[in-house]
Scaffold this active site. Sequence first.
Site, PDB file in Angstrom:
ATOM      1  N   ASP A  47      68.811  -0.624  47.630  1.00  0.00           N
ATOM      2  CA  ASP A  47      68.109  -1.238  48.846  1.00  0.00           C
ATOM      3  C   ASP A  47      68.911  -2.282  49.521  1.00  0.00           C
ATOM      4  OD1 ASP A  47      66.579  -1.042  46.126  1.00  0.00           O
ATOM      5  OD2 ASP A  47      64.929  -0.428  47.526  1.00  0.00           O
ATOM      6  N   ASP A 183      58.518   5.344  49.785  1.00  0.00           N
ATOM      7  CA  ASP A 183      59.092   4.165  49.185  1.00  0.00           C
ATOM      8  C   ASP A 183      58.380   2.932  49.335  1.00  0.00           C
ATOM      9  OD1 ASP A 183      62.502   2.558  50.130  1.00  0.00           O
ATOM     10  OD2 ASP A 183      60.793   2.160  48.702  1.00  0.00           O
TER      11      ASP A 183
END
Length: 227
Positions: A47, A183
């Site tokens: 991320d 997500d």
Amino acid sequence: MADRPRGRRDPVRKIEVVPSILSADIARLGDQVREAVAAGADRIQVDVMDGHFVPNLTFGPLVVEAVRRVTDIPIEAHLMVERPELFIEAFAKAGATLIEVQVEATTSLFRTVESIKEHGADAGVAINPATSIEALREILPYITLINVMTVEPGFGGQKFIAHSPDKIRRLRAMAPGIEIEVDGGIDAESAPLAVKAGATVLVAGSSVFGHKQGIEAGITALRSAIG
Ligand code: DX5
């Protein structure tokens, strides 16, 4: 697999589980990744956050390189950054298999997607909860995956946004064959809702790396929840 057009999925293929390292113990990242891979992770997501597009600052290409040294399963670089076009080469060279950019973060999405593919990675586009799926219509034929953010990006451990399955269903109707990733807040409770709506790739941070019984238990709980 080679005869399938880029990113078109075989409907009988299994749902992919993708631990995201945001919630991993970064002091032991290598071990945590190894554990996730041994427990059956299909890919790893890094991320990437720049403190501008989202109010958090995380990892750069060096971390993708480090994860690449630990495993050869696919690595997704999720660029939650402004002007992602500036960073495609660095993340591709670092070993990212797929690079996802936010549709809201660039004024040259077509050129950015082409650049990702020119650098040898698969291209994905992520959309935030308040962004309409209409924003994806023109880029669909050029990408492998869409990431439907089921939280406002920036932090792990947030709650799955309740209207997400409806958005996923509408997107699946618009894009029958593409990989749809979800997500944010994906756990044993929300994962089946997302899969039933048409999601095929599950990114999970805190429900895997933060699971009380450990990483393997986190991945197993997700897989049994989706049957
Ligand atoms: C954006 C991040 C998170 C992370 C998943 O905020 O991309 O969505 O990957 O975190 P969890 O699974 O803890 O919500």
